[in-house]
Write an enzyme that holds these catalytic residues in place. Structure first.
Site, PDB file in Angstrom:
ATOM      1  N   ARG A 124       0.813  -1.237   0.000  1.00  0.00           N
ATOM      2  CA  ARG A 124       0.000   0.000   0.000  1.00  0.00           C
ATOM      3  C   ARG A 124       0.836   1.272   0.000  1.00  0.00           C
ATOM      4  NH1 ARG A 124      -2.445  -3.099   3.789  1.00  0.00           N
ATOM      5  NH2 ARG A 124      -4.279  -4.215   3.041  1.00  0.00           N
ATOM      6  N   LYS A 146       2.154  11.305 -11.249  1.00  0.00           N
ATOM      7  CA  LYS A 146       1.339  10.326 -11.984  1.00  0.00           C
ATOM      8  C   LYS A 146       2.191   9.098 -12.243  1.00  0.00           C
ATOM      9  CE  LYS A 146      -1.730  13.067 -14.912  1.00  0.00           C
ATOM     10  NZ  LYS A 146      -2.104  13.153 -16.333  1.00  0.00           N
ATOM     11  N   GLU A 188       8.173  18.438 -25.130  1.00  0.00           N
ATOM     12  CA  GLU A 188       7.411  18.834 -23.927  1.00  0.00           C
ATOM     13  C   GLU A 188       7.855  20.210 -23.432  1.00  0.00           C
ATOM     14  OE1 GLU A 188       4.893  17.207 -22.664  1.00  0.00           O
ATOM     15  OE2 GLU A 188       5.132  15.077 -23.147  1.00  0.00           O
ATOM     16  N   LYS A 230       5.833  23.025 -14.079  1.00  0.00           N
ATOM     17  CA  LYS A 230       5.003  21.852 -13.778  1.00  0.00           C
ATOM     18  C   LYS A 230       4.658  21.825 -12.292  1.00  0.00           C
ATOM     19  CE  LYS A 230       3.929  17.118 -14.715  1.00  0.00           C
ATOM     20  NZ  LYS A 230       4.209  15.853 -15.382  1.00  0.00           N
ATOM     21  N   GLU A 240      -5.684  16.717 -11.168  1.00  0.00           N
ATOM     22  CA  GLU A 240      -6.230  17.003 -12.493  1.00  0.00           C
ATOM     23  C   GLU A 240      -7.723  17.293 -12.498  1.00  0.00           C
ATOM     24  OE1 GLU A 240      -4.099  14.909 -15.485  1.00  0.00           O
ATOM     25  OE2 GLU A 240      -5.757  15.069 -16.899  1.00  0.00           O
ATOM     26  N   ARG A 244      -4.535  21.557 -14.020  1.00  0.00           N
ATOM     27  CA  ARG A 244      -3.555  20.584 -14.495  1.00  0.00           C
ATOM     28  C   ARG A 244      -3.823  20.140 -15.931  1.00  0.00           C
ATOM     29  NH1 ARG A 244      -0.554  15.946 -10.944  1.00  0.00           N
ATOM     30  NH2 ARG A 244       0.595  15.058 -12.665  1.00  0.00           N
ATOM     31  N   ASN A 248      -1.918  19.047 -20.655  1.00  0.00           N
ATOM     32  CA  ASN A 248      -2.264  18.159 -21.775  1.00  0.00           C
ATOM     33  C   ASN A 248      -2.272  18.895 -23.104  1.00  0.00           C
ATOM     34  OD1 ASN A 248      -2.588  15.970 -20.084  1.00  0.00           O
ATOM     35  ND2 ASN A 248      -4.726  16.469 -19.669  1.00  0.00           N
ATOM     36  N   HIS A 251      -1.629  17.195 -26.417  1.00  0.00           N
ATOM     37  CA  HIS A 251      -1.643  15.757 -26.176  1.00  0.00           C
ATOM     38  C   HIS A 251      -2.850  15.037 -26.777  1.00  0.00           C
ATOM     39  CE1 HIS A 251       1.752  16.526 -23.679  1.00  0.00           C
ATOM     40  NE2 HIS A 251       1.830  15.281 -23.258  1.00  0.00           N
ATOM     41  N   HIS A 255      -1.738  11.852 -28.684  1.00  0.00           N
ATOM     42  CA  HIS A 255      -2.122  10.477 -28.344  1.00  0.00           C
ATOM     43  C   HIS A 255      -2.726   9.777 -29.557  1.00  0.00           C
ATOM     44  CE1 HIS A 255      -2.342  11.703 -23.841  1.00  0.00           C
ATOM     45  NE2 HIS A 255      -1.155  11.237 -24.159  1.00  0.00           N
ATOM     46  N   HIS A 268       6.980   9.862 -27.850  1.00  0.00           N
ATOM     47  CA  HIS A 268       5.966  10.718 -27.256  1.00  0.00           C
ATOM     48  C   HIS A 268       6.179  12.219 -27.534  1.00  0.00           C
ATOM     49  CE1 HIS A 268       2.843  11.937 -24.530  1.00  0.00           C
ATOM     50  NE2 HIS A 268       3.703  12.662 -23.840  1.00  0.00           N
TER      51      HIS A 268
HETATM   52  P1  NAD Z   1      12.181   5.877 -21.924  1.00  0.00           P
HETATM   53  O1  NAD Z   1      12.071   5.742 -20.473  1.00  0.00           O
HETATM   54  O2  NAD Z   1      11.820   4.712 -22.763  1.00  0.00           O
HETATM   55  O3  NAD Z   1      13.648   6.355 -22.288  1.00  0.00           O
HETATM   56  C1  NAD Z   1      13.989   6.530 -23.634  1.00  0.00           C
HETATM   57  C2  NAD Z   1      15.220   5.727 -24.021  1.00  0.00           C
HETATM   58  O4  NAD Z   1      16.359   6.403 -23.557  1.00  0.00           O
HETATM   59  C3  NAD Z   1      15.271   4.325 -23.428  1.00  0.00           C
HETATM   60  O5  NAD Z   1      15.815   3.457 -24.375  1.00  0.00           O
HETATM   61  C4  NAD Z   1      16.218   4.484 -22.241  1.00  0.00           C
HETATM   62  O6  NAD Z   1      16.890   3.287 -21.950  1.00  0.00           O
HETATM   63  C5  NAD Z   1      17.160   5.525 -22.777  1.00  0.00           C
HETATM   64  N1  NAD Z   1      17.809   6.369 -21.781  1.00  0.00           N
HETATM   65  C6  NAD Z   1      17.211   7.099 -20.801  1.00  0.00           C
HETATM   66  N2  NAD Z   1      18.119   7.834 -20.158  1.00  0.00           N
HETATM   67  C7  NAD Z   1      19.323   7.558 -20.712  1.00  0.00           C
HETATM   68  C8  NAD Z   1      20.632   8.026 -20.489  1.00  0.00           C
HETATM   69  N3  NAD Z   1      20.899   8.982 -19.599  1.00  0.00           N
HETATM   70  N4  NAD Z   1      21.633   7.495 -21.237  1.00  0.00           N
HETATM   71  C9  NAD Z   1      21.366   6.571 -22.189  1.00  0.00           C
HETATM   72  N5  NAD Z   1      20.138   6.130 -22.470  1.00  0.00           N
HETATM   73  C10 NAD Z   1      19.120   6.618 -21.740  1.00  0.00           C
HETATM   74  O7  NAD Z   1      11.272   7.101 -22.463  1.00  0.00           O
HETATM   75  P2  NAD Z   1      11.045   8.574 -21.917  1.00  0.00           P
HETATM   76  O8  NAD Z   1      10.857   9.388 -23.134  1.00  0.00           O
HETATM   77  O9  NAD Z   1      12.030   8.977 -20.933  1.00  0.00           O
HETATM   78  O10 NAD Z   1       9.640   8.438 -21.168  1.00  0.00           O
HETATM   79  C11 NAD Z   1       8.485   8.064 -21.858  1.00  0.00           C
HETATM   80  C12 NAD Z   1       7.491   7.514 -20.877  1.00  0.00           C
HETATM   81  O11 NAD Z   1       7.156   8.527 -19.937  1.00  0.00           O
HETATM   82  C13 NAD Z   1       6.182   7.059 -21.488  1.00  0.00           C
HETATM   83  O12 NAD Z   1       5.844   5.798 -20.983  1.00  0.00           O
HETATM   84  C14 NAD Z   1       5.169   8.097 -21.017  1.00  0.00           C
HETATM   85  O13 NAD Z   1       3.870   7.573 -20.863  1.00  0.00           O
HETATM   86  C15 NAD Z   1       5.750   8.506 -19.712  1.00  0.00           C
HETATM   87  N6  NAD Z   1       5.342   9.829 -19.257  1.00  0.00           N
HETATM   88  C16 NAD Z   1       4.832   9.942 -18.017  1.00  0.00           C
HETATM   89  C17 NAD Z   1       4.455  11.171 -17.539  1.00  0.00           C
HETATM   90  C18 NAD Z   1       3.946  11.307 -16.144  1.00  0.00           C
HETATM   91  O14 NAD Z   1       3.477  12.372 -15.761  1.00  0.00           O
HETATM   92  N7  NAD Z   1       4.034  10.277 -15.349  1.00  0.00           N
HETATM   93  C19 NAD Z   1       4.592  12.322 -18.344  1.00  0.00           C
HETATM   94  C20 NAD Z   1       5.135  12.163 -19.608  1.00  0.00           C
HETATM   95  C21 NAD Z   1       5.514  10.914 -20.059  1.00  0.00           C
HETATM   96 ZN    ZN Z   2       3.514  14.241 -22.541  1.00  0.00          ZN
END
Ligand code: NAD
Ligand code: ZN
Length: 363
Positions: A124, A146, A188, A230, A240, A244, A248, A251, A255, A268
């Site tokens: 939990r 999130k 972003e 943010k 949200e 908040r 989006n 987005h 999406h 993304h």
């Molecule tokens: P990711 O986590 O897949 O990272 C992208 C790539 O870069 C991966 O292959 C990773 O291994 C590599 N990588 C990361 N840091 C590195 C570094 N310092 N050196 C070498 N390689 C590195 O993708 P992302 O773009 O970071 O995140 C996308 C995800 O985030 C999605 O799942 C999305 O839904 C989520 N997201 C969440 C929120 C939220 O508010 N929680 C907001 C936006 C996006």
């Molecule tokens: Zn986003």
């Protein structure tokens, strides 16, 4: 003295700090020492990031008195699944992690969302620390609480709001970040300028080349200002209900693009860049902004190496995809639209013909 910046996220009892700087492992050790954590800890990372930064992170945590285990998942969105979460829960139980055992997310947004989900649900809720290593994770996904995994019927459908105890955004990790991942973060970052801060947008225009190569000053400036924006938005609306939603911006179409292209062609931030332009086109068609504003958004998007068009999509496909987005309430789409650079509002009365014309301009 080492340069470290701090952004406070004010959320009452769950307030926390985002530390931004280079080579933050000593700060992470100090932070851990000051917490009331159990010895046993879990560091979740992916195979790319874990290989480079796993050992040194474990060493810093050991130095702080923890007994950390490293759990690596394959890199990529597919790891944000209940099946992978189940494996991690098993690992956590086998390790004997208890309610005060911290979970660390070492990686990009995928690892952050997954590890946050684990931390929120295991017993939990256990302490959670974000160690974001991608630009997108540092400016967006590690802030705001999130956390989620995907379901085969949709992205991020199984999750929670769960705030970390702290976020350590280490700019030195950008040295190994692939170029395309820099651009996805920039998608972003442009958004923050559009929704909240005309001066930030103008600074990105003035320093686009530095932003694209992530010079130290540009990286620090962009991560700090994005986190501040943010944090301010999230502090006013943690779950949200209203404000908040402006996060989006871009987005809704993004999406749809990701879905239409099977989450394969665009990552993304690239989809967000195109979606941000799409929302600018809608705003222009509604008379909310003029073509000079649209041009500025398009130019900056292009200069930061982001796509302007969604190849492989159709208006029909995008339109249909939007009505499967979980953010459509009662069949209505809440469009976040521009009232100028740095100012947006939410509208749910956009005529279908205007949406379709804007989408056509994105193809
Ligand atoms: P990711 O986590 O897949 O990272 C992208 C790539 O870069 C991966 O292959 C990773 O291994 C590599 N990588 C990361 N840091 C590195 C570094 N310092 N050196 C070498 N390689 C590195 O993708 P992302 O773009 O970071 O995140 C996308 C995800 O985030 C999605 O799942 C999305 O839904 C989520 N997201 C969440 C929120 C939220 O508010 N929680 C907001 C936006 C996006
Ligand atoms: Zn986003």
């Amino acid at each position: 003295m080492r340069e470290m910046h701090k952004v406070r996220v004010e959320l009452g009892a769950s307030s926390y700090d985002i530390f931004i700087g280079e080579d933050l492992l000593p700060e992470i050790s100090d932070f851990v020492k000051a917490q009331n954590f159990s010895h046993k800890a879990l560091v979740i990372s992916d195979e790319n990031v874990g290989k480079i930064y796993g050992e040194r992170t474990l060493a810093a945590l050991r130095e702080a008195g923890l007994e950390p285990a490293l759990h690596l998942v394959p890199a990529g969105e597919a790891s944000k699944s209940l099946a992978v979460a189940d494996e991690i829960f098993t690992h956590a139980i086998e390790l004997g992690l208890d309610r005060r055992s911290p979970v660390f997310a070492l990686g990009g947004g995928v690892v952050g969302d997954l590890a946050g989900f684990i931390a929120a649900a295991y017993m939990r809720g256990v302490p959670f620390v974000q160690l974001p290593t991608s630009l997108l994770a540092q400016v967006d996904s590690s802030v705001g609480g999130k956390v989620a995994v995907n379901h085969r019927l949709g992205k991020n459908l199984i999750g929670a709001f769960y705030q970390p105890a702290a976020v350590f955004a280490d700019l030195a990790t950008f040295a190994t970040l692939p170029e395309r991942e820099i651009r996805t973060g920039l998608g972003e970052i442009i958004k923050y300028g559009i929704i909240f801060d005309a001066d930030f947008f103008a600074a990105l225009e003035d320093h686009a080349a530095d932003a694209l190569r992530l010079s130290h000053d540009a990286a620090l400036f962009m991560v700090e200002r994005s986190c501040e924006i943010k944090a301010e938005v999230v502090a006013k609306d943690e779950k949200e209900g209203g404000l908040r939603r402006i996060l989006n911006y871009g987005h809704t179409i993004a999406h749809a693009i990701e879905k239409e292209t099977g989450y394969a062609r665009y990552n993304h931030g690239e989809a967000v860049a195109i979606g941000s332009l799409g929302a600018a086109y809608i705003s222009e068609a509604l008379g909310m902004i003029d073509d000079a504003d649209v041009l500025r958004v398009r130019r900056l998007t292009e200069r930061l190496g982001l796509p302007l068009f969604a190849e492989g999509c159709t208006v029909e496909g995008l339109y249909a995809a939007i009505f499967h987005d979980k953010k459509t309430v009662d069949g209505k789409v809440n469009w976040v639209l521009m009232e100028g650079i740095g100012k947006v509002c939410v509208r749910d009365d956009v005529p279908e013909s205007i949406v379709r014309t804007a989408m056509a301009r994105c193809l």
